[in-house]
Motif scaffolding. Structure first.
Motif, PDB file in Angstrom:
ATOM      1  N   THR A  52       0.874  -1.253  -0.066  1.00 48.37           N
ATOM      2  CA  THR A  52      -0.032   0.221   0.057  1.00 48.37           C
ATOM      3  C   THR A  52       0.832   1.232  -0.139  1.00 48.37           C
ATOM      4  OG1 THR A  52      -0.293  -0.056   2.489  1.00 48.37           O
ATOM      5  CG2 THR A  52      -1.954  -1.070   0.925  1.00 48.37           C
ATOM      6  N   GLU A 140      -4.431   3.455   4.610  1.00 47.82           N
ATOM      7  CA  GLU A 140      -4.367   1.893   4.718  1.00 47.82           C
ATOM      8  C   GLU A 140      -3.061   1.602   5.154  1.00 47.82           C
ATOM      9  OE1 GLU A 140      -5.167  -1.814   1.714  1.00 47.82           O
ATOM     10  OE2 GLU A 140      -6.281   0.183   1.219  1.00 47.82           O
ATOM     11  N   ARG A 143      -2.527   1.789   8.793  1.00 48.20           N
ATOM     12  CA  ARG A 143      -3.330   0.745   9.679  1.00 48.20           C
ATOM     13  C   ARG A 143      -2.620  -0.738   9.416  1.00 48.20           C
ATOM     14  NH1 ARG A 143      -6.091   3.352  12.147  1.00 48.20           N
ATOM     15  NH2 ARG A 143      -8.211   3.904  11.951  1.00 48.20           N
ATOM     16  N   TRP A 144      -2.019  -1.007   8.274  1.00 46.87           N
ATOM     17  CA  TRP A 144      -1.051  -2.322   8.231  1.00 46.87           C
ATOM     18  C   TRP A 144      -0.115  -2.099   9.040  1.00 46.87           C
ATOM     19  CZ3 TRP A 144      -3.518  -6.178   6.534  1.00 46.87           C
ATOM     20  CH2 TRP A 144      -4.607  -6.191   5.434  1.00 46.87           C
ATOM     21  N   ALA A 185      -7.735  -6.215  10.210  1.00 41.93           N
ATOM     22  CA  ALA A 185      -8.973  -6.304   9.366  1.00 41.93           C
ATOM     23  C   ALA A 185      -9.577  -5.029   9.196  1.00 41.93           C
ATOM     24  CB  ALA A 185      -9.961  -6.820  10.434  1.00 41.93           C
ATOM     25  N   ALA A 186      -9.117  -3.834   9.915  1.00 47.16           N
ATOM     26  CA  ALA A 186      -9.385  -2.588   9.622  1.00 47.16           C
ATOM     27  C   ALA A 186      -8.908  -1.989   8.322  1.00 47.16           C
ATOM     28  CB  ALA A 186      -9.089  -1.765  10.889  1.00 47.16           C
ATOM     29  N   TRP A 188      -7.742  -4.238   6.040  1.00 47.75           N
ATOM     30  CA  TRP A 188      -8.349  -4.737   4.906  1.00 47.75           C
ATOM     31  C   TRP A 188      -9.805  -4.630   4.270  1.00 47.75           C
ATOM     32  CZ3 TRP A 188      -6.753  -8.717   1.777  1.00 47.75           C
ATOM     33  CH2 TRP A 188      -7.415  -9.412   1.084  1.00 47.75           C
ATOM     34  N   PHE A 189     -10.584  -4.105   5.291  1.00 51.81           N
ATOM     35  CA  PHE A 189     -11.866  -3.234   4.849  1.00 51.81           C
ATOM     36  C   PHE A 189     -11.837  -1.886   4.581  1.00 51.81           C
ATOM     37  CE2 PHE A 189     -13.088  -7.224   6.996  1.00 51.81           C
ATOM     38  CZ  PHE A 189     -13.758  -7.738   5.949  1.00 51.81           C
ATOM     39  N   HIS A 190     -10.563  -1.240   4.346  1.00 51.33           N
ATOM     40  CA  HIS A 190     -10.295   0.314   4.307  1.00 51.33           C
ATOM     41  C   HIS A 190     -10.984   1.347   5.417  1.00 51.33           C
ATOM     42  CE1 HIS A 190      -8.878  -1.304   0.416  1.00 51.33           C
ATOM     43  NE2 HIS A 190      -9.835  -1.829   0.258  1.00 51.33           N
ATOM     44  N   LEU A 191     -10.900   0.762   6.524  1.00 49.07           N
ATOM     45  CA  LEU A 191     -11.423   1.636   7.912  1.00 49.07           C
ATOM     46  C   LEU A 191     -10.532   2.721   8.377  1.00 49.07           C
ATOM     47  CD1 LEU A 191     -13.725  -0.949   9.483  1.00 49.07           C
ATOM     48  CD2 LEU A 191     -14.348   0.440   7.742  1.00 49.07           C
TER      49      LEU A 191
END
Length: 191
Positions: A52, A140, A143-144, A185-186, A188-191
């Motif tokens: 990303t 993203e 988050r990762w 997971a956040a 992955w779901f673009h949160l």
């Protein structure tokens, strides 16, 4: 002194042999499995974070290219505006037989400017879209990175739990692992 079939073990030798010949049990075995799972998930999260981040850089580069193309169009627009102004001035200063030519040139430059302006605005819109995609990828990526960091801390906590033999630290390892997976997971779901 085992030359004649007689061998004396030290007090801990039997336990070491027993441990080496049997599967890990108890806390050590559990922490080994937990650590392996966390490391595997962390490696996948790290890969996604890198991907990303690379995408964000690529998208930002595309935005800069489109911005430069838009700037080129605006420069072209300015050149046409200057020519239009000179043609209008020429129409006012030229002899009567040349005034129609200069008015026609001014009108041509005016109509050409409209097409150039439309193209420049479209390129600016494209640049803005690439910028937005880049920002989304960077969000993203963060988050990762957060997920990976929390999993790394969980792995370190597992090592501390193993060394200190504190069961509550093992539960802390599992809790931090859960937080890391939730952050993944956040991402992955673009949160």
């Amino acid at each position: 002194m085992s030359g004649h079939g007689f061998h004396v073990h030290g007090p801990h030798d039997h336990e070491l042999e027993h441990q080496s010949q049997h599967e890990p049990k108890g806390m050590a075995g559990q922490l080994a499995v937990i650590t392996a799972v966390l490391a595997t998930v962390g490696a996948m999260f790290s890969y996604m974070g890198g991907a990303t981040q690379a995408n964000a850089g690529l998208y930002k580069n595309n935005a800069a290219i489109k911005k430069t193309e838009a700037s080129d169009q605006w420069n072209f627009y300015q050149a046409k505006s200057s020519k239009q102004s000179l043609s209008e001035l020429g129409a006012m200063l030229a002899p009567a037989d040349k005034q129609a030519y200069y008015r026609q040139e001014a009108d041509r430059y005016k109509s050409e400017k409209e097409a150039i302006q439309t193209k420049a605005k479209a390129l600016e819109d494209e640049s803005r879209e690439w910028d937005e995609k880049s920002e989304a990828q960077m969000h993203e990526h963060h988050r990762w990175a957060q997920a990976t960091t929390v999993l790394q801390v969980a792995i370190a906590l597992a090592a501390i739990a193993l060394l200190t033999k504190r069961r509550w630290l093992e539960w802390g390892t599992l809790a931090l692992g859960g937080v890391g997976v939730a952050l993944g997971a956040a991402a992955w779901f673009h949160l």
